[in-house]
Design a protein around this motif. Structure first.
Motif, PDB file in Angstrom:
ATOM      1  N   GLU A  15       0.842  -1.196   0.000  1.00  0.00           N
ATOM      2  CA  GLU A  15       0.000   0.000   0.000  1.00  0.00           C
ATOM      3  C   GLU A  15       0.877   1.246   0.000  1.00  0.00           C
ATOM      4  N   GLY A  16       0.551   2.178  -0.866  1.00  0.00           N
ATOM      5  CA  GLY A  16       1.316   3.412  -0.942  1.00  0.00           C
ATOM      6  C   GLY A  16       2.364   3.415  -2.042  1.00  0.00           C
ATOM      7  N   GLY A  59      -4.699  10.349 -15.790  1.00  0.00           N
ATOM      8  CA  GLY A  59      -5.973  10.523 -15.139  1.00  0.00           C
ATOM      9  C   GLY A  59      -5.725  10.760 -13.668  1.00  0.00           C
ATOM     10  N   GLN A  60      -6.717  10.490 -12.870  1.00  0.00           N
ATOM     11  CA  GLN A  60      -6.547  10.653 -11.428  1.00  0.00           C
ATOM     12  C   GLN A  60      -5.804   9.447 -10.884  1.00  0.00           C
ATOM     13  N   ALA A  79       0.507   5.658  -5.718  1.00  0.00           N
ATOM     14  CA  ALA A  79       0.053   5.507  -4.331  1.00  0.00           C
ATOM     15  C   ALA A  79      -1.056   4.459  -4.239  1.00  0.00           C
ATOM     16  N   THR A  80      -0.725   3.243  -4.603  1.00  0.00           N
ATOM     17  CA  THR A  80      -1.710   2.170  -4.688  1.00  0.00           C
ATOM     18  C   THR A  80      -2.417   1.951  -3.354  1.00  0.00           C
ATOM     19  N   GLN A  81      -3.720   1.773  -3.452  1.00  0.00           N
ATOM     20  CA  GLN A  81      -4.563   1.610  -2.269  1.00  0.00           C
ATOM     21  C   GLN A  81      -5.214   0.226  -2.264  1.00  0.00           C
ATOM     22  N   VAL A 111      -2.918  -5.654  -3.262  1.00  0.00           N
ATOM     23  CA  VAL A 111      -2.300  -4.585  -2.496  1.00  0.00           C
ATOM     24  C   VAL A 111      -2.217  -5.014  -1.034  1.00  0.00           C
ATOM     25  N   LYS A 112      -1.004  -5.060  -0.516  1.00  0.00           N
ATOM     26  CA  LYS A 112      -0.784  -5.476   0.866  1.00  0.00           C
ATOM     27  C   LYS A 112      -0.827  -4.251   1.778  1.00  0.00           C
ATOM     28  N   PRO A 113      -1.596  -4.339   2.866  1.00  0.00           N
ATOM     29  CA  PRO A 113      -1.690  -3.176   3.765  1.00  0.00           C
ATOM     30  C   PRO A 113      -0.429  -2.977   4.577  1.00  0.00           C
TER      31      PRO A 113
END
Lengths: 113, 113
Positions: A15-16, A59-60, A79-81, A111-113
């Protein structure tokens, strides 16, 4: 075989971090490309598209890069969530073809937290 | 505004049975499509329609039929179900064949046993 393929079937990121999903295509007559996101049990959702007269589109939080020289397409997610976890497909439209998007097999992003 | 609605969500058929997968959209889109998605694979186009009364074959039309009597509805018919038709079926619509920003339904999971 399929015209559109993916280099990696699975991708695991923290994540991030930024994620990069790659896609190769083989038909030089393709003039339009789309990235889709498919969450479990749902239909694909449009993320971003790019025409062959462009190299980059933003894009966003997402950017698509197109390299026509090597017939390569990539999707960058900043910034993968955790909500980005899904299967991502690239698809191409061959110039002059009506209604026939050619889809790649997909890359599963975890995505790993 | 419901978008693209598919029914049923799940169905189990016996070999040789027939059924119709329903698809309706309320966005006044002229273009509608049926795709199938096999496990771990991208979507493949079965049939598409560019307007009421007009349909055409996609990449994998064998074993299927479609009709388009109205702008809103695009049913897919399986006359003699076969195990090879076990798949997830997605209906989609778009406002332009060139822009190809497809809106997908949530899918019908079909098993033929």
């Amino acid at each position: 075989g399929e015209s559109v393929g993916l280099h990696l079937p699975t991708l695991s990121v923290q994540e991030g971090d930024n994620s990069i999903i790659n896609c190769a295509y083989s038909n030089s007559a393709s003039d339009y490309f789309i990235w889709y996101k498919q969450e479990s049990g749902k239909g694909p959702q449009f993320i971003i598209d790019i025409r062959s007269n462009m190299d980059k589109r933003q894009g966003q939080r997402v950017t698509v890069l197109l390299n026509k020289t090597v017939k390569h397409l990539s999707l960058q997610i900043a910034a993968t969530q955790p909500g980005d976890s899904a299967v991502y497909f690239c698809a191409e439209n061959i110039r002059g073809s009506q209604g026939n998007l050619i889809f790649g097999k997909g890359t599963k992003l975890s995505v790993k937290p | 505004n419901a978008g693209v609605t598919q029914t049923p969500k799940f169905r189990i058929l016996k070999i040789g049975q027939s059924m119709t997968l329903q698809c309706t959209q309320d966005m006044n889109h002229n273009y509608m499509y049926w795709y199938r998605q096999d496990p771990g694979m991208g979507l493949k186009l079965i049939y598409y329609s560019v307007g009421a009364g007009i349909t055409d074959k996609g990449e994998v039309p064998n074993g299927y039929n479609v009709s388009r009597s109205t702008t809103e509805d695009f049913p897919l018919r399986l006359e003699l179900a076969a195990p090879s038709q076990t798949s997830v079926y997605f209906c989609a619509s778009s406002y332009s064949v060139k822009l190809e920003k497809l809106f997908f339904g949530s899918g019908t999971q079909l098993s033929v046993l």
